[in-house]
Design an enzyme around this catalytic site. Structure first.
Site, PDB file in Angstrom:
ATOM      1  N   TYR A  51     -44.179-103.271  13.925  1.00  0.00           N
ATOM      2  CA  TYR A  51     -44.170-103.894  12.598  1.00  0.00           C
ATOM      3  C   TYR A  51     -43.454-103.027  11.551  1.00  0.00           C
ATOM      4  CZ  TYR A  51     -47.349-107.693  13.958  1.00  0.00           C
ATOM      5  OH  TYR A  51     -47.909-108.827  14.529  1.00  0.00           O
ATOM      6  N   PHE A  59     -49.930-104.440   3.162  1.00  0.00           N
ATOM      7  CA  PHE A  59     -50.793-104.806   4.294  1.00  0.00           C
ATOM      8  C   PHE A  59     -50.451-104.068   5.596  1.00  0.00           C
ATOM      9  CE2 PHE A  59     -47.418-108.059   3.975  1.00  0.00           C
ATOM     10  CZ  PHE A  59     -46.853-107.988   5.250  1.00  0.00           C
ATOM     11  N   ARG A 104     -52.498-121.631  14.474  1.00  0.00           N
ATOM     12  CA  ARG A 104     -53.082-120.779  13.423  1.00  0.00           C
ATOM     13  C   ARG A 104     -54.216-121.483  12.679  1.00  0.00           C
ATOM     14  NH1 ARG A 104     -47.450-117.881  11.471  1.00  0.00           N
ATOM     15  NH2 ARG A 104     -47.755-115.945  12.638  1.00  0.00           N
ATOM     16  N   ASN A 114     -54.262-113.990  12.156  1.00  0.00           N
ATOM     17  CA  ASN A 114     -53.780-115.378  12.163  1.00  0.00           C
ATOM     18  C   ASN A 114     -53.459-115.877  13.579  1.00  0.00           C
ATOM     19  OD1 ASN A 114     -51.529-113.805  12.473  1.00  0.00           O
ATOM     20  ND2 ASN A 114     -50.317-114.752  10.867  1.00  0.00           N
ATOM     21  N   HIS A 117     -48.614-114.041  16.685  1.00  0.00           N
ATOM     22  CA  HIS A 117     -47.349-113.634  16.057  1.00  0.00           C
ATOM     23  C   HIS A 117     -46.235-114.508  16.623  1.00  0.00           C
ATOM     24  CE1 HIS A 117     -43.947-111.136  14.859  1.00  0.00           C
ATOM     25  NE2 HIS A 117     -43.526-111.210  16.115  1.00  0.00           N
ATOM     26  N   GLU A 128     -38.107-107.752  20.080  1.00  0.00           N
ATOM     27  CA  GLU A 128     -39.551-107.766  20.349  1.00  0.00           C
ATOM     28  C   GLU A 128     -39.847-107.997  21.833  1.00  0.00           C
ATOM     29  OE1 GLU A 128     -40.611-109.311  15.830  1.00  0.00           O
ATOM     30  OE2 GLU A 128     -40.993-110.659  17.504  1.00  0.00           O
TER      31      GLU A 128
END
Ligand code: CMP
Length: 139
Positions: A51, A59, A104, A114, A117, A128
């Site tokens: 991230y 956050f 979600r 949530n 991803h 990723e």
């Protein structure tokens, strides 16, 4: 070909709540072809690396603490226009605003937890996917 790929993670709280099977079933029912899949766990350092694009955001610490707090499921998904198709499919980042019936909305509890991803671009989908899997597993 790689524009048909996206990357997803099922987040720790959704797994802890017992939603692994339900979420994987929903992804398959949504017409996404699972190219690679694993149950694994991120260290704090790996979560920070994954991230890193959010490192200046308020956050970032909470998100990376949370994402390294328990097992996750990582998967590479294939479908036409996979990145957009999957983002539309899972619902908005904040589950409270996500379309009724979306992953979600059904399985997320708050903006951090949530449920899943989803990659935000073709480029990030490749980065990723490569973070978790060898190319031979998903290309
Ligand atoms: P995800 O798709 O994993 O990509 C980045 C994550 O950051 C996102 O889902 C959310 O879980 C999290 N996130 C984004 N905005 C906020 C916010 N305002 N507060 C807390 N977490 C956030």
């Amino acid at each position: 070909m790689l524009e048909n790929i996206t990357f997803t993670m099922i987040k720790p709280k959704a797994l802890n709540n017992g939603y692994m099977g339900a979420i994987i079933s929903k992804i398959i029912e949504g017409g996404f072809n699972i190219k690679a899949l694993k149950l694994t766990r991120l260290t704090k350092k790996q979560a920070m690396e994954f991230y890193a694009v959010h490192k200046e955001r308020p956050f970032y610490k909470g998100l990376t603490d949370f994402m390294s707090s328990g097992p996750i499921v990582a998967a590479v998904l294939k479908k036409d226009n996979a990145v957009k198709a999957y983002r539309d499919f899972i619902g908005t980042t904040n589950p409270a605003q996500a379309t009724e019936g979306s992953i979600r909305a059904l399985y997320g509890t708050d903006i951090e937890a949530n449920a899943v991803h989803g990659s935000d671009s073709n480029e990030n989908a490749i980065i990723e996917s490569s973070f978790f899997f060898a190319k031979r597993e998903w290309v």
